[in-house]
Design a protein around this motif. Structure first.
Motif, mmCIF file in Angstrom:
data_model
loop_
_atom_site.group_PDB
_atom_site.id
_atom_site.type_symbol
_atom_site.label_atom_id
_atom_site.label_comp_id
_atom_site.label_asym_id
_atom_site.label_seq_id
_atom_site.Cartn_x
_atom_site.Cartn_y
_atom_site.Cartn_z
ATOM 1 N N HIS A 2 -51.420 -14.500 -18.745
ATOM 2 C CA HIS A 2 -50.350 -13.590 -18.455
ATOM 3 C C HIS A 2 -49.598 -12.508 -19.347
ATOM 4 O O HIS A 2 -49.713 -12.942 -20.498
ATOM 5 C CB HIS A 2 -49.202 -14.375 -17.505
ATOM 6 C CG HIS A 2 -48.188 -13.493 -16.934
ATOM 7 N ND1 HIS A 2 -47.011 -13.007 -17.313
ATOM 8 C CD2 HIS A 2 -48.131 -13.473 -15.495
ATOM 9 C CE1 HIS A 2 -46.226 -12.470 -16.451
ATOM 10 N NE2 HIS A 2 -46.939 -12.563 -15.259
ATOM 11 N N ALA A 3 -49.499 -11.441 -18.893
ATOM 12 C CA ALA A 3 -48.696 -10.382 -19.880
ATOM 13 C C ALA A 3 -47.584 -10.960 -20.476
ATOM 14 O O ALA A 3 -47.487 -10.572 -21.838
ATOM 15 C CB ALA A 3 -48.504 -9.162 -19.071
ATOM 16 N N SER A 54 -57.151 -9.352 -23.743
ATOM 17 C CA SER A 54 -56.152 -9.655 -22.633
ATOM 18 C C SER A 54 -55.700 -8.215 -22.158
ATOM 19 O O SER A 54 -55.208 -8.165 -20.976
ATOM 20 C CB SER A 54 -54.649 -10.018 -23.062
ATOM 21 O OG SER A 54 -54.066 -9.369 -24.002
ATOM 22 N N ALA A 73 -51.960 -0.470 -18.854
ATOM 23 C CA ALA A 73 -51.895 -1.010 -17.733
ATOM 24 C C ALA A 73 -51.355 -2.516 -17.604
ATOM 25 O O ALA A 73 -50.538 -2.893 -16.891
ATOM 26 C CB ALA A 73 -53.383 -1.243 -17.312
ATOM 27 N N PRO A 74 -51.588 -3.475 -18.574
ATOM 28 C CA PRO A 74 -50.895 -4.742 -18.875
ATOM 29 C C PRO A 74 -49.437 -4.634 -18.876
ATOM 30 O O PRO A 74 -48.573 -5.512 -18.560
ATOM 31 C CB PRO A 74 -51.566 -5.311 -20.029
ATOM 32 C CG PRO A 74 -53.123 -4.683 -19.951
ATOM 33 C CD PRO A 74 -52.736 -3.124 -19.672
ATOM 34 N N ALA A 76 -47.662 -2.347 -17.518
ATOM 35 C CA ALA A 76 -47.147 -2.247 -16.176
ATOM 36 C C ALA A 76 -47.092 -3.561 -15.471
ATOM 37 O O ALA A 76 -46.218 -3.674 -14.726
ATOM 38 C CB ALA A 76 -48.205 -1.280 -15.475
ATOM 39 N N GLN A 77 -47.962 -4.571 -15.631
ATOM 40 C CA GLN A 77 -47.776 -5.775 -15.028
ATOM 41 C C GLN A 77 -46.408 -6.503 -15.479
ATOM 42 O O GLN A 77 -45.699 -7.122 -14.819
ATOM 43 C CB GLN A 77 -49.053 -6.686 -15.499
ATOM 44 C CG GLN A 77 -50.171 -6.220 -14.836
ATOM 45 C CD GLN A 77 -51.430 -7.032 -15.380
ATOM 46 O OE1 GLN A 77 -51.292 -7.842 -16.195
ATOM 47 N NE2 GLN A 77 -52.750 -6.955 -14.700
ATOM 48 N N ALA A 78 -46.277 -6.472 -16.832
ATOM 49 C CA ALA A 78 -45.204 -7.015 -17.263
ATOM 50 C C ALA A 78 -43.696 -6.262 -16.707
ATOM 51 O O ALA A 78 -42.832 -6.903 -16.259
ATOM 52 C CB ALA A 78 -44.993 -6.743 -18.787
ATOM 53 N N ASP A 79 -43.942 -4.937 -16.639
ATOM 54 C CA ASP A 79 -42.651 -4.384 -15.914
ATOM 55 C C ASP A 79 -42.378 -4.771 -14.740
ATOM 56 O O ASP A 79 -41.335 -4.645 -14.086
ATOM 57 C CB ASP A 79 -43.001 -2.842 -16.363
ATOM 58 C CG ASP A 79 -41.988 -1.936 -15.950
ATOM 59 O OD1 ASP A 79 -40.926 -2.173 -16.249
ATOM 60 O OD2 ASP A 79 -41.999 -0.776 -15.002
ATOM 61 N N ALA A 80 -43.676 -4.834 -14.084
ATOM 62 C CA ALA A 80 -43.440 -5.205 -12.518
ATOM 63 C C ALA A 80 -42.671 -6.554 -12.300
ATOM 64 O O ALA A 80 -41.899 -6.862 -11.523
ATOM 65 C CB ALA A 80 -44.928 -5.210 -11.920
ATOM 66 N N TRP A 81 -43.096 -7.440 -13.388
ATOM 67 C CA TRP A 81 -42.366 -8.762 -13.268
ATOM 68 C C TRP A 81 -40.927 -8.776 -13.552
ATOM 69 O O TRP A 81 -40.079 -9.421 -13.008
ATOM 70 C CB TRP A 81 -43.160 -9.734 -14.364
ATOM 71 C CG TRP A 81 -42.826 -10.995 -14.085
ATOM 72 C CD1 TRP A 81 -43.211 -12.129 -13.381
ATOM 73 C CD2 TRP A 81 -41.752 -11.805 -14.841
ATOM 74 N NE1 TRP A 81 -42.514 -13.402 -13.502
ATOM 75 C CE2 TRP A 81 -41.522 -13.096 -14.588
ATOM 76 C CE3 TRP A 81 -40.625 -11.225 -15.794
ATOM 77 C CZ2 TRP A 81 -40.695 -13.860 -14.805
ATOM 78 C CZ3 TRP A 81 -39.726 -12.250 -16.441
ATOM 79 C CH2 TRP A 81 -39.663 -13.492 -16.113
#
Length: 141
Positions: A2-3, A54, A73-74, A76-81
């Motif tokens: 996970h990010a 990762s 890109a990853p 952005a995943q952390a930001d979304a979380w």
């Protein structure tokens, strides 16, 4: 991975900070990370490998060097979380921004209201009597 697991390590976060402005060689990264964290070159390479695997960084060979760059890109995943938690700090950050703007406005107003001293020679000599300027004293008898 996970990010946030990747970003949870301070060495990896620092590596990302170093390469955020553009491609950086592994040697340059190691030159900063090794003394800051007291780790070996192989340990730095391991962190770079985790970031690469990762998806946080891309690597491009250039001769004998390997150049690393951030892949957003990853992140952005952390930001979304974090989106689900922004409500806890966003109002405080907004209030801080308002207070900083008020402070800047007050400083500008104070600077505009302050009397301006005239640095010209005429302004400084106007306080001296023409009879008492250096070398021009007159004696009235």
């Amino acid at each position: 991975m996970h990010a946030l697991d990747v970003l949870g390590d301070p060495v990896r976060r620092r590596i990302l900070e170093l390469i955020a402005d553009g491609e950086t060689s592994a040697g340059e990264v190691g030159g900063v990370i090794q003394p800051e964290f007291g780790i070996s070159q192989p340990a730095v390479s391991q962190h770079l490998r985790v970031l690469r695997e990762s998806g946080f960084v891309t690597v491009r060979p250039e001769g004998a060097r390997r150049l690393y760059a951030v892949d957003p890109a990853p992140l952005a995943q952390a930001d979304a979380w974090f989106d689900g938690f922004r409500r806890f700090w966003q109002p405080k950050l907004d209030a801080l921004g308002t207070e900083l703007a008020r402070g800047r406005l007050a400083q500008r107003k104070a600077a505009e209201a302050a009397p301006v001293e005239d640095p010209s020679p005429e302004a400084s000599s106007s306080t001296t009597s023409p009879h008492h300027e250096a070398g021009t004293e007159t004696h009235d008898e």
